[in-house]
Design a protein around this motif. Sequence first.
Motif: not given
Length: 269
Positions: A168-174, A258-261, A263-269
């Motif tokens: 789901m964090d990957t989905v947030t990015g892509v 940009g997408i990786d950033a 994803i990482e932000k989503s993981r940290s929330m």
Amino acid sequence: MSRSKRIGFIGCGSMGSAMLKGILKAHIVDPDEVIVSCKSEETGKRIRETFAADVTHDNKNVAEESDMLFIAVKPYQFPEIASEIKEVLSEDQIIISVIAGMSVDALQEKLGSAHLQIMRAMPNTPAAVGEAMTALVPGSFMTEQNIAYTKRIFESFGRAEIVPENLMDTVTGVSGSSPAYIYMLIEAMADEAVKQGMTRKSAYIFAAQTVLGSAKMVLETGMHPGELKDAVTSPGGTTIEGLSVLEDGGFRGLVMEGIDAAIEKSRSM
């Protein structure tokens, strides 16, 4: 579930409004079968005028009256809402969460029952024009019938896929955040067209339609994007000249970063 079942929204900001617009446009329900809870009078007025839906400020009332309940609020708002509604929720209801970063297990814990039929969803704002991309994570107590029904609801305003929760964090990015990147691309394409003498209105039409058509080529032909790129690229032509500049500027790597950033932000929330 039949078409006559009532749909409720707790929270109807940008994402909630996009989903509601898509559902109504697809005639899944009529406006009088929708009930929306929102905090401010201004938001309530907007919902009434835009969607002709029933509006209240009582979250508990929405939860009691809805057969399918969408919870579309910010993560920090959810604990208070959960405490208001958990006593009136039923195991027969479908509860759809579009709360960023909150797992199905966390939702079940906050709502006070492990047996609720919960679906975690991550749509994006193109839902408003019937072109959303939605990832769905069904909770363990969702019936197969209700999983299929919920997927059809989301497919009424775009595409929907069942994914494992760890993606789901990957989905947030892509797909969740990336419409903003595409808008930036369209704006940049149009800016250069304007620089070269095209009107702003025409420039946005040419750029946006090109992005739309290119995306449809990927989805409808099933061809690899690289194949489609090569089909446009003639030896010594204009396209390879433009591609060379983009490659020199690190276009692919920058998009990935940009997408990786995100994803990482989503993981940290």
